[in-house]
Design a protein around this motif. Structure first.
Motif, short mmCIF file in Angstrom:
data_model
loop_
_atom_site.label_atom_id
_atom_site.label_comp_id
_atom_site.label_asym_id
_atom_site.label_seq_id
_atom_site.Cartn_x
_atom_site.Cartn_y
_atom_site.Cartn_z
N ILE A 1 -2.51 83.18 58.08
CA ILE A 1 -2.35 81.74 57.92
C ILE A 1 -3.64 81.02 58.29
O ILE A 1 -4.06 80.07 57.63
CB ILE A 1 -1.17 81.24 58.79
CG1 ILE A 1 0.14 81.79 58.22
CG2 ILE A 1 -1.13 79.72 58.83
CD1 ILE A 1 1.34 81.49 59.06
N ARG A 2 -4.32 81.53 59.32
CA ARG A 2 -5.57 80.90 59.73
C ARG A 2 -6.62 81.04 58.64
O ARG A 2 -7.38 80.10 58.38
CB ARG A 2 -6.08 81.53 61.03
CG ARG A 2 -5.27 81.09 62.23
CD ARG A 2 -5.92 81.52 63.50
NE ARG A 2 -7.23 80.90 63.65
CZ ARG A 2 -7.97 81.05 64.74
NH1 ARG A 2 -7.55 81.81 65.72
NH2 ARG A 2 -9.13 80.46 64.83
N ARG A 3 -6.66 82.19 57.99
CA ARG A 3 -7.65 82.38 56.91
C ARG A 3 -7.34 81.47 55.74
O ARG A 3 -8.23 80.88 55.15
CB ARG A 3 -7.65 83.84 56.45
CG ARG A 3 -8.15 84.78 57.51
CD ARG A 3 -8.37 86.14 56.92
NE ARG A 3 -9.67 86.22 56.27
CZ ARG A 3 -10.09 87.31 55.65
NH1 ARG A 3 -9.31 88.36 55.56
NH2 ARG A 3 -11.28 87.36 55.11
N LEU A 4 -6.03 81.33 55.44
CA LEU A 4 -5.63 80.43 54.37
C LEU A 4 -6.03 79.00 54.72
O LEU A 4 -6.52 78.26 53.86
CB LEU A 4 -4.11 80.53 54.16
CG LEU A 4 -3.61 79.99 52.82
CD1 LEU A 4 -4.11 80.84 51.67
CD2 LEU A 4 -2.10 79.89 52.83
N LEU B 1 -8.49 76.54 52.64
CA LEU B 1 -8.11 75.21 52.16
C LEU B 1 -9.12 74.16 52.61
O LEU B 1 -9.52 73.30 51.82
CB LEU B 1 -6.71 74.85 52.69
CG LEU B 1 -5.55 75.44 51.90
CD1 LEU B 1 -4.22 75.08 52.57
CD2 LEU B 1 -5.57 74.89 50.47
N VAL B 2 -9.53 74.23 53.89
CA VAL B 2 -10.49 73.25 54.40
C VAL B 2 -11.81 73.36 53.63
O VAL B 2 -12.39 72.35 53.22
CB VAL B 2 -10.72 73.45 55.91
CG1 VAL B 2 -11.86 72.58 56.40
CG2 VAL B 2 -9.46 73.14 56.68
#
Lengths: 295, 272
Positions: free
Chosen positions: B2-5, B9-10
């Protein structure tokens, strides 16, 4: 060795500045070449004729321009600093395609100011602009907004474009500072299990502060003399008129070299004052909290 | 995961905001007559009519040439003048060196409007009003402090032993600059020159004030003054076409020389 450079700078910077200050005390028009000018003392700054105050300092539009400039500079530099640091933190991380993203971030900086003002003027166009279209589609607004005509919105628009254009500069400077930080502090912080947000405020921010203050001073001085963005986006509208736009209008549009020069001299004074204030604030905080740098 | 996603996104958001407006300008510039005022991002019938119109309606080719001549000339003169000055400021100890450098830095912080009327009189008294030479002269005030500052910073980083050997061999300052430093300074000269070029290429206030006719205008003024039949019907397609013409080369230049420009910017600001 230095003489050629010094002579050129005297001719194209010191001499014109001195002429501007001198013209500020005369009633010169622009066309006479300064030859027809008569000394009028402080009249261009402030004078009372028949009970009526005259001069730049008595002109409410000048004070509005000063206010506009200060609002513009403080809001946009604050936003740029925060966004610039955030973008720099993201770019500091390792991910595939990072070099391309860094290049993309430079794009707004590479676009000439006049061009970015025109592109945004089109995007913010009240009837056909994409921004109103998107906001309408999302149901965020019921009727199109007059971005460059409404007094409050036009200031918002000018600040938005400036933030868009100059955040890359801030991000690059912060990124350069981040890359010079020693990695072992972060290792230590990670081993100790300290939350990343806490690491940022306790370790990163104090360490990049000197670079950040230099960047803020540069940007603030730049923002205080802003001309082209405001002039192209909203012309001589009083809602966004900055000090530079005011001085040029007096000088060129009203052909009054005396008043225009007086206003230009005041611009220099206001900016010098602001520079000293920012530098003092930066220094005072450093003296006031000597332990801030300690992790 | 989730952190990589989240990071992805950012990053995507940052890239979209940075590049989006330019892409939108390119799409707009390709729209035919009525397409501008209809919904839909992609042009229905892509056309280069706007590009042709830009050159037909005004001497835009001439404007581009003006910008290149002025910016190129200003860069050449600035680099020439600042190279010897930077050598003295960086390598020779003399009284008042710090004061001189500080003064040069102050000039680069000047609001342009402060010298506007004085510069106007200077340019007119030299008979250079509405000429590229006059415009170039005024640009020296913007580029010279900056090139002096940057080259001084670069020269300071070079080891002292370099010229000591040359001095022992009896070389004079000009020989030292030409034979010892110049070969090492090429990257610095390129990045300094490029940044100065960008400054001169983008300048608007002096160009607007010191030129009068369409033939002597530089590109930013020409674009700012493109107008339509009335104030409320600006020819946006043509304005965007002109914008794309002058922006794309700049963007490519900056991207190609990215590394050098960033090192130049940070040398000028962080170490200052």
């Amino acid at each position: 060795m230095i003489a050629p450079m010094a002579i050129v700078l005297l001719a194209v910077a010191a001499w014109p500045l001195a002429r501007t200050v001198a013209l500020g005390f005369t009633d010169a028009g622009l066309t006479g070449g300064g030859a027809d000018a008569a000394f009028v003392g402080w009249e261009n700054y402030y004078a009372v004729f028949g009970g009526q105050p005259f001069g730049v300092l008595a002109d409410p539009q000048w004070w509005r321009a000063v206010g506009n400039t200060l609002v513009f500079a403080s809001v946009s530099v604050s936003l740029e600093t925060v966004l610039g640091v955030l973008v720099a933190l993201v770019l500091h991380r390792r991910f595939p395609g990072r070099a391309w993203v860094r290049a993309a971030v430079l794009v707004p900086w590479a676009i000439p100011t006049v061009v970015s003002a025109k592109i945004w003027a089109w995007m913010l166009n009240d009837q056909f602009g994409i921004i109103n279209a998107v906001l309408l589609d999302l149901g965020l607004i019921a009727t199109p907004l007059a971005w460059t005509a409404d007094p409050l919105l036009s200031m918002v628009a000018v600040i938005t474009v400036d933030v868009w254009k100059t955040t890359p500069f801030m991000a690059l400077l912060v990124l350069a500072a981040l890359e010079m930080l020693p990695r072992d502090i972060y290792e230590a912080a990670r081993v100790d299990g300290i939350h990343p947000v806490r690491v940022f405020f306790r370790v990163t921010l104090p360490l990049i502060r000197p670079a950040l203050i230099v960047a803020i001073v540069f940007r603030a001085l730049d923002a205080l003399r802003v001309f082209d963005l405001v002039y192209v986006l909203t012309a001589n509208s009083p809602a966004t008129m900055t000090m530079s736009v005011y001085a040029r209008r007096e000088l060129i549009d009203f052909q009054s070299a005396g008043t225009g020069s007086a206003a230009a001299t005041l611009v220099v004074l206001v900016i010098a004052l602001a520079a000293v204030t920012i530098l003092m604030a930066g220094r005072l905080r450093r003296v006031g909290r000597p332990l801030e740098g300690a992790p | 995961m989730i952190r990589r996603l989240g990071l992805a996104l950012v990053v995507a958001l940052i890239v979209a905001v940075a590049v989006g407006p330019l892409l939108y300008a390119i799409l707009t510039s390709l729209e035919g007559g009525g397409g501008l005022f209809t919904a839909g991002l992609w042009p229905d019938e892509p056309t280069l009519a706007n590009y042709a119109a830009v050159f037909a309606d005004q001497p835009f080719g001439r404007n581009i040439l003006n910008s290149i001549v002025v910016a190129g000339g200003v860069v050449a003169v600035s680099l020439l003048l600042s190279l010897t000055a930077a050598y003295a400021l960086a390598r020779v100890a003399f009284r008042g060196r710090g004061l001189l450098l500080g003064t040069v830095l102050c000039v680069s912080m000047f609001p342009q409007v402060a010298v506007l009327s004085g510069m106007f009189l200077l340019i007119r008294s030299l008979g250079l009003y509405n000429s590229l030479a006059g415009l170039g002269l005024s640009y020296l005030m913007l580029t010279l402090p900056f090139t002096v500052w940057m080259l001084t910073t670069f020269l300071r980083q070079l080891p002292k032993e370099l010229e000591e050997a040359a001095i022992l061999d009896g070389a004079g300052p000009l020989t030292i600059i030409g034979r010892v430093f110049l070969p090492l300074l090429w990257p610095a000269l390129v990045s300094t020159g490029l940044l100065a070029f960008v400054v001169a290429w983008n300048e608007f206030l002096f160009a607007l004030t010191f030129t009068l006719t369409a033939e002597t205008r530089t590109v930013p003024v020409a674009i700012a003054l493109i107008s339509g039949a009335s104030q409320h019907e600006l020819p946006w397609g043509r304005i965007m076409a002109a914008s794309v013409i002058v922006t794309v080369p700049m963007v490519l230049l900056v991207l190609v020389f990215q590394r050098w420009i960033v090192s130049g910017l940070t040398a000028g600001a962080v170490k200052g």
